[in-house]
Write a protein that holds these residues in place. Structure first.
Motif, PDB file in Angstrom:
ATOM      1  N   GLY A  71       0.846  -1.300   0.004  1.00  0.00           N
ATOM      2  CA  GLY A  71      -0.025   0.045  -0.134  1.00  0.00           C
ATOM      3  C   GLY A  71       0.892   1.258  -0.212  1.00  0.00           C
ATOM      4  N   GLY A  72       2.278   1.073  -0.397  1.00  0.00           N
ATOM      5  CA  GLY A  72       2.862   2.117  -0.207  1.00  0.00           C
ATOM      6  C   GLY A  72       3.241   2.669   0.973  1.00  0.00           C
ATOM      7  N   ARG A  73       3.120   1.867   2.083  1.00  0.00           N
ATOM      8  CA  ARG A  73       3.570   2.312   3.426  1.00  0.00           C
ATOM      9  C   ARG A  73       5.220   2.168   3.571  1.00  0.00           C
ATOM     10  N   ILE A  74       5.645   3.156   4.398  1.00  0.00           N
ATOM     11  CA  ILE A  74       7.249   3.207   4.587  1.00  0.00           C
ATOM     12  C   ILE A  74       7.444   2.198   5.472  1.00  0.00           C
ATOM     13  N   ALA A  75       8.252   1.272   5.514  1.00  0.00           N
ATOM     14  CA  ALA A  75       8.496   0.164   6.387  1.00  0.00           C
ATOM     15  C   ALA A  75       9.038   0.493   7.801  1.00  0.00           C
ATOM     16  N   PHE A  76       9.951   1.457   7.790  1.00  0.00           N
ATOM     17  CA  PHE A  76      10.609   1.903   8.847  1.00  0.00           C
ATOM     18  C   PHE A  76       9.642   2.498   9.835  1.00  0.00           C
ATOM     19  N   PRO A  77       9.934   2.333  11.041  1.00  0.00           N
ATOM     20  CA  PRO A  77       9.081   3.108  12.147  1.00  0.00           C
ATOM     21  C   PRO A  77       9.007   4.587  11.989  1.00  0.00           C
ATOM     22  N   ALA A  78       7.999   5.150  12.155  1.00  0.00           N
ATOM     23  CA  ALA A  78       7.970   6.624  11.946  1.00  0.00           C
ATOM     24  C   ALA A  78       8.867   7.324  12.990  1.00  0.00           C
ATOM     25  N   GLY A  79       9.674   8.168  12.460  1.00  0.00           N
ATOM     26  CA  GLY A  79      10.628   8.784  13.342  1.00  0.00           C
ATOM     27  C   GLY A  79      11.928   8.494  13.386  1.00  0.00           C
ATOM     28  N   SER A  80      12.002   7.135  12.714  1.00  0.00           N
ATOM     29  CA  SER A  80      13.401   6.554  12.772  1.00  0.00           C
ATOM     30  C   SER A  80      14.175   7.308  11.881  1.00  0.00           C
ATOM     31  N   ARG A  81      15.508   7.137  11.984  1.00  0.00           N
ATOM     32  CA  ARG A  81      16.601   7.617  11.110  1.00  0.00           C
ATOM     33  C   ARG A  81      16.184   7.061   9.575  1.00  0.00           C
ATOM     34  N   ALA A  82      16.099   5.922   9.466  1.00  0.00           N
ATOM     35  CA  ALA A  82      16.021   5.179   8.238  1.00  0.00           C
ATOM     36  C   ALA A  82      14.699   5.569   7.523  1.00  0.00           C
ATOM     37  N   ASN A  83      13.733   5.829   8.397  1.00  0.00           N
ATOM     38  CA  ASN A  83      12.394   6.253   7.833  1.00  0.00           C
ATOM     39  C   ASN A  83      12.739   7.759   7.135  1.00  0.00           C
ATOM     40  N   ARG A  84      13.556   8.506   7.987  1.00  0.00           N
ATOM     41  CA  ARG A  84      13.664   9.923   7.053  1.00  0.00           C
ATOM     42  C   ARG A  84      14.771   9.663   5.898  1.00  0.00           C
ATOM     43  N   GLU A  85      15.627   8.960   6.185  1.00  0.00           N
ATOM     44  CA  GLU A  85      16.379   8.691   5.018  1.00  0.00           C
ATOM     45  C   GLU A  85      15.710   8.363   3.632  1.00  0.00           C
TER      46      GLU A  85
END
Length: 152
Positions: A71-85
């Motif tokens: 569904g296009g969801r970013i798999a990394f936890p919200a707020g995590s560094r990887a998510n932002r990256e």
DNA sequence: CAGGTGACCTCTG
DNA sequence: GCAGAGGCCACCT
């Protein structure tokens, strides 16, 4: 029927098959773990895709950021560094994220079509990079997008 | 060998 | 939208 290249590649080395698929995702487009697994000839093994990507060395050229959850969801936890990256990399390619997810209808990738399929499977480097280098036509215009974008 | 984990997915309520 | 269950499988305790 169709290409068994993927099946063979998968049987030979699942990891390699997955990386080939990920590398074939064009700039400005995204795919999902499940779809990548399917295209790699590894149905229902989305988890393996995540595992392979997690083991990529730092500074890899593999466009791991073009792979998102269902569904296009970013798999990394919200707020995590990887998510932002990941969001930063996607944004750089003209792919916006709203509320932690990518609009798959607009940026989703279904894989190469027809003849291009064989081309991509037989040749290592996807030609899309050259095209992108010449001229990047943004697949979307713009909108309210992440005006809000929570704390993630 | 058994059990828990994880950059996951799909189907049901 | 969320929660549960079942799948899948490499890897670690």
């Amino acid at each position: 029927m169709s290409s068994r290249t993927d099946d063979e590649a998968a049987a030979d080395d699942p990891r390699r098959a997955i990386l080939l698929v990920v590398e074939s995702i064009p700039r400005g487009r995204v795919s999902t773990y499940g779809l990548v697994a399917d295209r790699a000839g590894l149905p229902r093994r989305a988890r393996l895709v995540g595992r392979v990507l997690s083991q990529l060395p730092a500074g890899t050229t593999v466009p791991w950021h073009r792979v998102v959850g269902a569904g296009g969801r970013i798999a990394f936890p919200a707020g995590s560094r990887a998510n932002r990256e990941q969001r930063a990399r996607l944004a750089r390619e003209g792919v916006p994220t709203l509320r932690g997810r990518v609009d798959m209808d607009r940026n989703g990738w279904h894989g190469p079509a027809g003849d291009l399929d064989r081309l991509l499977w037989l040749a290592e480097p996807p030609p899309v990079t050259r095209r992108a280098a010449r001229r990047v036509t943004r697949p979307y215009d713009r909108g309210p997008a992440d005006a809000k974008r929570r704390s993630g």
